[in-house]
Design an enzyme around this catalytic site. Sequence first.
Site, PDB file in Angstrom:
ATOM      1  N   GLU A   4       0.879  -1.111  -0.159  1.00  0.00           N
ATOM      2  CA  GLU A   4      -0.129  -0.044   0.052  1.00  0.00           C
ATOM      3  C   GLU A   4       0.866   1.270   0.117  1.00  0.00           C
ATOM      4  O   GLU A   4       1.310   1.856  -0.992  1.00  0.00           O
ATOM      5  CB  GLU A   4      -0.993  -0.169   1.171  1.00  0.00           C
TER       6      GLU A   4
HETATM    7  C1  HEC Z   1      -2.964   1.448  -1.631  1.00  0.00           C
HETATM    8  C2  HEC Z   1      -4.597   1.274  -1.142  1.00  0.00           C
HETATM    9  C3  HEC Z   1      -5.026   1.778   0.229  1.00  0.00           C
HETATM   10  C4  HEC Z   1      -4.140   2.687   0.863  1.00  0.00           C
HETATM   11  C5  HEC Z   1      -3.017   3.685   0.642  1.00  0.00           C
HETATM   12  C6  HEC Z   1      -5.149   2.787   1.937  1.00  0.00           C
HETATM   13  N1  HEC Z   1      -5.789   2.023   2.202  1.00  0.00           N
HETATM   14 FE1  HEC Z   1      -7.275   1.559   3.546  1.00  0.00          FE
HETATM   15  N2  HEC Z   1      -7.801  -0.168   2.604  1.00  0.00           N
HETATM   16  C7  HEC Z   1      -7.468  -0.645   1.563  1.00  0.00           C
HETATM   17  C8  HEC Z   1      -8.010  -2.121   1.044  1.00  0.00           C
HETATM   18  C9  HEC Z   1      -7.614  -2.674   0.340  1.00  0.00           C
HETATM   19  C10 HEC Z   1      -8.719  -2.326   2.440  1.00  0.00           C
HETATM   20  C11 HEC Z   1      -9.126  -3.766   2.984  1.00  0.00           C
HETATM   21  C12 HEC Z   1      -8.137  -4.527   3.322  1.00  0.00           C
HETATM   22  C13 HEC Z   1      -8.468  -5.944   3.881  1.00  0.00           C
HETATM   23  O1  HEC Z   1      -9.801  -5.690   4.400  1.00  0.00           O
HETATM   24  O2  HEC Z   1      -8.034  -6.664   4.146  1.00  0.00           O
HETATM   25  C14 HEC Z   1      -8.553  -0.980   3.368  1.00  0.00           C
HETATM   26  C15 HEC Z   1      -9.290  -0.990   4.597  1.00  0.00           C
HETATM   27  C16 HEC Z   1      -9.408   0.378   5.125  1.00  0.00           C
HETATM   28  C17 HEC Z   1     -10.218   0.263   6.526  1.00  0.00           C
HETATM   29  C18 HEC Z   1     -11.178  -0.604   6.920  1.00  0.00           C
HETATM   30  C19 HEC Z   1     -12.550  -0.350   6.321  1.00  0.00           C
HETATM   31  C20 HEC Z   1     -13.675  -1.628   6.640  1.00  0.00           C
HETATM   32  O3  HEC Z   1     -14.736  -1.403   6.568  1.00  0.00           O
HETATM   33  O4  HEC Z   1     -13.171  -2.408   7.091  1.00  0.00           O
HETATM   34  C21 HEC Z   1     -10.034   1.672   6.764  1.00  0.00           C
HETATM   35  C22 HEC Z   1     -10.731   2.409   8.077  1.00  0.00           C
HETATM   36  C23 HEC Z   1      -9.106   2.326   6.197  1.00  0.00           C
HETATM   37  N3  HEC Z   1      -8.870   1.258   5.093  1.00  0.00           N
HETATM   38  C24 HEC Z   1      -8.554   3.538   6.199  1.00  0.00           C
HETATM   39  C25 HEC Z   1      -6.978   3.680   5.744  1.00  0.00           C
HETATM   40  C26 HEC Z   1      -6.295   4.744   6.073  1.00  0.00           C
HETATM   41  C27 HEC Z   1      -6.515   5.895   7.413  1.00  0.00           C
HETATM   42  C28 HEC Z   1      -5.188   4.840   5.135  1.00  0.00           C
HETATM   43  C29 HEC Z   1      -3.971   5.804   5.240  1.00  0.00           C
HETATM   44  C30 HEC Z   1      -3.492   5.838   6.737  1.00  0.00           C
HETATM   45  C31 HEC Z   1      -5.636   3.964   4.458  1.00  0.00           C
HETATM   46  N4  HEC Z   1      -6.649   3.253   4.717  1.00  0.00           N
HETATM   47  C32 HEC Z   1      -4.643   3.691   3.238  1.00  0.00           C
HETATM   48  C33 HEC Z   1      -6.621   0.171   0.647  1.00  0.00           C
HETATM   49  C34 HEC Z   1      -5.923   1.256   0.860  1.00  0.00           C
END
Ligand code: HEC
Lengths: 317, 317
Positions: free
Chosen positions: A112
């Site tokens: 990520e």
């Molecule tokens: C490169 C893409 C990417 C980036 C950058 C990213 N995310 Fe995510 N995020 C995802 C993905 C894909 C998932 C699901 C992963 C899983 O469930 O295994 C996720 C899951 C989440 C969830 C959970 C939501 C749920 O309903 O379960 C949250 C909250 C979240 N991210 C917040 C953030 C925050 C805050 C940041 C920065 C610090 C961030 N993400 C950076 C791709 C990203």
Amino acid sequence: SAPLFAAAPAADEPIEVIRPPQNINLGMVELGKKLYFDPRLSKSGFISCNSCHNLSMGGTDNIPTSIGDKWQQGPINAPTVLNSSLNVAQFWDGRAADLKAQAGGPIANPGEMGFTHTLAVNVLESIPGYVREFAQVFGSGKIDIEQVTSAIAEFEKTLVTPNSRFDQWLLGKADALTAQEQVGYQLFKSSGCVACHNGAAVGGNSFQKMGVVEPYKATSPAEGRSAVTGQDIDRFSFKVPTLRNVEMTYPYFHDGAANTLTEAVDIMGRLQLGRTFNAEENASIVAFLKTLTGDQPSFTLPILAPSSDSTPRPKPF
Amino acid sequence: SAPLFAAAPAADEPIEVIRPPQNINLGMVELGKKLYFDPRLSKSGFISCNSCHNLSMGGTDNIPTSIGDKWQQGPINAPTVLNSSLNVAQFWDGRAADLKAQAGGPIANPGEMGFTHTLAVNVLESIPGYVREFAQVFGSGKIDIEQVTSAIAEFEKTLVTPNSRFDQWLLGKADALTAQEQVGYQLFKSSGCVACHNGAAVGGNSFQKMGVVEPYKATSPAEGRSAVTGQDIDRFSFKVPTLRNVEMTYPYFHDGAANTLTEAVDIMGRLQLGRTFNAEENASIVAFLKTLTGDQPSFTLPILAPSSDSTPRPKPF
Ligand code: HEC
Ligand code: HEC
Ligand code: HEC
Ligand code: HEC
Ligand SMILES: [Ca+2]
Ligand SMILES: [Ca+2]
Ligand SMILES: [Ca+2]
Ligand SMILES: [Mg+2]
């Protein structure tokens, strides 16, 4: 007790209105908003939380699986951050207990943002604008990752979407829904969708098997909740996604394989309930689901304090 | 004629104040703002204008050369879009006459957004929210690329940054600059920087050789203006960058090779003027340059209309 309103809010519905966020630390929110938009928390200097959870687009990236550092293909669909504070746990498999626990993940995830917590904190400590703001908010000049994730989580608490047409209807505005949308809602209840999609977030509060009646042929190897519990019975269980703003969070399912709500509703009917909706029923449910789009977070694009001469430079290539 | 103000604005300075934008079509601006933030104008669905010209970060990406579709490394440093309406022409080599001519470029550039104008227009035409807004703004339901680039350019016209401390000083607020900053400005004038960096944008209005007195050892093969004119005399001539907000637009030069203003000022002194500034002089000029940071564009993050079932899906991988 006597009803408070002439048109009394529907008290016994399985879906509840979303309430505006309570008990918010505004200084932390403003800081967390900047961090959420800051690509300097990534190795490349190019990817921020908002890259994958774009708040212009329902808090998602609207692609099947995300693009990470160096254009790596992610393993799973990015869920929306909208209303994620209402979730029982974070991630599809619930491996993070809450938003604060979650927020450290992506920064250090090689696929990520590809950075480390230490390097991210080093960057922040080299930026005078951040040093001042952390000191103001946390009363200490020393930045640590706990503060970073607390501030991001506090910002995320504000990302609720009240005032959808459905909520207006729940609150007594009888003409907020068309006849077709009301039919869709009745079907959503009577056919059993509400068993899993209920509460204020219309989901987000339990883990359920994907493929109850008929197995789901996923395009990804993810096995869901069993990765956390180690229990065979949890294989292919995923956190039930919120259906709030679902019109904006395409494509659907943990593998992002369903492009349209029509398709997602059809699959849910058959795989979870053994029920095939005809075109009219499907359209009514889809029409109902679109009434769950609420007020999107509205705020001024944050301006980020510039790096200083001593800020470690990003490594984009 | 008699001065209009008690503290008369400095009339004979080589740098002029930035004026707020004039003659703006607000409907077009709102539409252009959405397009500027919309990654659906790219093949991948991931890259928008704001990815490389991030309005949280001075309208740049703050990396030496940009990251394009599939993480391709760009050939040259991304200039700021702030105050770009004041430029004599667009791009380092001036190959686009104006912002409208420029805006079509990145969408179809395989190394940037990797799309085609036809596909971008097809996407927009499939999104009911855009169809309505184009009809409202242009009075026609049919979207074309001319409208797209006009709207983006109109939005960019609003991206000026008035009200810097330097402008306040020009407008008569004598204490808007510290003594050191005023010394820096005098040096900037007396040593000849203003020969090339002048006008409202403190640059942007001519092409000049990079390496007048001493050649510049660039880390990129770009030869600048000669690519447009075909004239040998224009080799290594580049559009003089605006120095407005230069504190935010690091790294510096067309190859992004200078990380700090200290370095950039030192190189400019030696290569353009044959003059080596001592540490104090350099620091004064840098202090002056930082007074050129103006009010950053302030607007609500745009919310993008969702795709429809018929919207062609992005191709991220
Ligand atoms: C490169 C893409 C990417 C980036 C950058 C990213 N995310 Fe995510 N995020 C995802 C993905 C894909 C998932 C699901 C992963 C899983 O469930 O295994 C996720 C899951 C989440 C969830 C959970 C939501 C749920 O309903 O379960 C949250 C909250 C979240 N991210 C917040 C953030 C925050 C805050 C940041 C920065 C610090 C961030 N993400 C950076 C791709 C990203
Ligand atoms: C037994 C529990 C259960 C029932 C019943 C159920 N769902 Fe779901 N729903 C889930 C789970 C779990 C997912 C996530 C599955 C995945 O992504 O692999 C999901 C996903 C969805 C999605 C996609 C959301 C997204 O953002 O990806 C939609 C839309 C949906 N359900 C609608 C419905 C409708 C309509 C019904 C009734 C016809 C229904 N669901 C019945 C558990 C259920
Ligand atoms: C992948 C990165 C990337 C994307 C996406 C991108 N740009 Fe650029 N932009 C650049 C680079 C690099 C240059 C300099 C190219 C050159 O001069 O040869 C540039 C130049 C410009 C300039 C000229 C500024 C000047 O002073 O000469 C403007 C204006 C501009 N871009 C606006 C846009 C708009 C509008 C979009 C979206 C439609 C966009 N850019 C998308 C990287 C990008
Ligand atoms: C003969 C013309 C000329 C003179 C004199 C000149 N510059 Fe420049 N300046 C340029 C050009 C051309 C560039 C862009 C060169 C490149 O990127 O290859 C530039 C770039 C810069 C930059 C980097 C801007 C950016 O965004 O990349 C700074 C800072 C700067 N000049 C400051 C100064 C200072 C301070 C002086 C006086 C000591 C000065 N310049 C004198 C033409 C000039
Ligand atoms: Ca999704
Ligand atoms: Ca630069
Ligand atoms: Ca605002
Ligand atoms: Mg994110």
